[in-house]
Motif scaffolding. Sequence first.
Motif, PDB file in Angstrom:
ATOM      1  N   ASP A  12       0.834  -1.241  -0.064  1.00 28.36           N
ATOM      2  CA  ASP A  12       0.167  -0.055   0.005  1.00 28.36           C
ATOM      3  C   ASP A  12       0.850   1.429   0.029  1.00 28.36           C
ATOM      4  OD1 ASP A  12      -2.418   1.238  -0.008  1.00 28.36           O
ATOM      5  OD2 ASP A  12      -2.061   1.818   2.325  1.00 28.36           O
ATOM      6  N   SER A  13       1.892   1.455   0.892  1.00 29.11           N
ATOM      7  CA  SER A  13       2.969   2.486   1.013  1.00 29.11           C
ATOM      8  C   SER A  13       3.543   2.703  -0.465  1.00 29.11           C
ATOM      9  CB  SER A  13       3.976   2.300   1.888  1.00 29.11           C
ATOM     10  OG  SER A  13       3.378   2.464   3.163  1.00 29.11           O
ATOM     11  N   PHE A  14       3.831   1.416  -1.147  1.00 31.11           N
ATOM     12  CA  PHE A  14       4.597   1.604  -2.305  1.00 31.11           C
ATOM     13  C   PHE A  14       3.757   2.044  -3.411  1.00 31.11           C
ATOM     14  CE2 PHE A  14       5.315  -0.957  -6.582  1.00 31.11           C
ATOM     15  CZ  PHE A  14       6.580  -0.023  -6.703  1.00 31.11           C
ATOM     16  N   TRP A  15       2.723   1.619  -3.459  1.00 34.65           N
ATOM     17  CA  TRP A  15       1.493   2.081  -4.468  1.00 34.65           C
ATOM     18  C   TRP A  15       1.293   3.671  -4.122  1.00 34.65           C
ATOM     19  CZ3 TRP A  15       0.865   0.545  -8.928  1.00 34.65           C
ATOM     20  CH2 TRP A  15       0.909  -0.808  -9.216  1.00 34.65           C
ATOM     21  N   PHE A  18       4.412   5.291  -5.413  1.00 33.55           N
ATOM     22  CA  PHE A  18       4.399   5.179  -6.989  1.00 33.55           C
ATOM     23  C   PHE A  18       3.362   6.013  -7.621  1.00 33.55           C
ATOM     24  CE2 PHE A  18       2.660   3.244 -10.892  1.00 33.55           C
ATOM     25  CZ  PHE A  18       3.945   3.078 -11.526  1.00 33.55           C
ATOM     26  N   SER A  19       2.276   6.287  -6.953  1.00 35.71           N
ATOM     27  CA  SER A  19       1.202   7.208  -7.398  1.00 35.71           C
ATOM     28  C   SER A  19       1.292   8.405  -7.249  1.00 35.71           C
ATOM     29  CB  SER A  19      -0.095   6.853  -6.585  1.00 35.71           C
ATOM     30  OG  SER A  19      -0.967   7.858  -6.691  1.00 35.71           O
ATOM     31  N   SER A  20       2.196   8.882  -6.198  1.00 34.99           N
ATOM     32  CA  SER A  20       2.812  10.378  -6.105  1.00 34.99           C
ATOM     33  C   SER A  20       3.786  10.713  -6.991  1.00 34.99           C
ATOM     34  CB  SER A  20       3.360  10.471  -4.732  1.00 34.99           C
ATOM     35  OG  SER A  20       2.480  10.341  -3.680  1.00 34.99           O
ATOM     36  N   ALA A  22       4.163   9.328  -9.961  1.00 34.52           N
ATOM     37  CA  ALA A  22       3.379   9.171 -11.402  1.00 34.52           C
ATOM     38  C   ALA A  22       2.765  10.707 -11.600  1.00 34.52           C
ATOM     39  CB  ALA A  22       2.345   8.031 -11.697  1.00 34.52           C
ATOM     40  N   THR A  23       2.134  10.921 -10.605  1.00 32.26           N
ATOM     41  CA  THR A  23       1.240  12.264 -10.593  1.00 32.26           C
ATOM     42  C   THR A  23       2.234  13.410 -10.765  1.00 32.26           C
ATOM     43  OG1 THR A  23      -0.544  11.217  -9.093  1.00 32.26           O
ATOM     44  CG2 THR A  23      -0.149  13.873  -9.098  1.00 32.26           C
ATOM     45  N   SER A  24       3.373  13.467 -10.209  1.00 35.46           N
ATOM     46  CA  SER A  24       4.319  14.424 -10.206  1.00 35.46           C
ATOM     47  C   SER A  24       4.884  14.344 -11.719  1.00 35.46           C
ATOM     48  CB  SER A  24       5.528  14.144  -9.047  1.00 35.46           C
ATOM     49  OG  SER A  24       5.051  14.373  -7.798  1.00 35.46           O
ATOM     50  N   LEU A  25       5.277  13.507 -12.078  1.00 32.18           N
ATOM     51  CA  LEU A  25       5.761  13.079 -13.337  1.00 32.18           C
ATOM     52  C   LEU A  25       4.721  13.792 -14.606  1.00 32.18           C
ATOM     53  CD1 LEU A  25       7.599   9.856 -13.600  1.00 32.18           C
ATOM     54  CD2 LEU A  25       8.737  12.046 -13.763  1.00 32.18           C
ATOM     55  N   ALA A  26       3.479  13.441 -14.216  1.00 38.64           N
ATOM     56  CA  ALA A  26       2.389  13.968 -15.206  1.00 38.64           C
ATOM     57  C   ALA A  26       2.231  15.288 -14.959  1.00 38.64           C
ATOM     58  CB  ALA A  26       0.855  13.346 -14.800  1.00 38.64           C
ATOM     59  N   ALA A  27       2.394  16.072 -13.763  1.00 41.12           N
ATOM     60  CA  ALA A  27       2.288  17.402 -13.614  1.00 41.12           C
ATOM     61  C   ALA A  27       3.745  18.109 -14.328  1.00 41.12           C
ATOM     62  CB  ALA A  27       2.504  17.672 -12.153  1.00 41.12           C
TER      63      ALA A  27
END
Length: 194
Positions: A12-15, A18-20, A22-27
């Motif tokens: 859960d921490s990994f996701w 990973f989600s943070s 991915a969101t930063s890269l998308a931004a």
Amino acid sequence: LNKIKMNALILDSFWTIFSSIATSLAAIATICYVLFTYKILRETSNTNRLQVKIADAQIYYQITKILNSAEANDLLDILAKGNFNIDPLGGIYKQQTSIPIKSKDLMRLILDPIEDLAKYWRDGILSIESIDTGFGFKILAVGSNIEIVNHIIRIRESYKSNSPYEGLEDLYLEIRKSVSAEEISQYPNLFNKN
């Protein structure tokens, strides 16, 4: 059971991480895209402005070609000497003491090109300074000539409108403002417009 909970917690921490990421890269990608798009838009705008300036220069060149042609200069010389008449119906006066001028030649070589300059000045395409520098003397010579002004007035009367050559009149009056106090009497306001 604790080991499964621990793995679930780690997963859960990994996701979340990973989600943070991915969101930063998308931004970051979105910001780069916006900046790139803005740069393209700015360059396109600069190109459009350059194209407009080129078109302005071409317009100015074409009018210059007409107003500085040998035929137009000959006609302006005749106008400057004052020994001419213009037939209000577009023909030629055939008087012994006057040089005949065709109304259509006067319009084609002098009045219409100056009217075009006035239109481009009103539209903000040409500045009054560039017009004055290139054609100020000619415009003052035309606008201060009583025979030409009377011819314009006859044209207006036939159209029952003040619009024929109104731009020429406005341009003459605007350029006249830049004339020195000593010279202003040479360029009367024959149009009677303040």
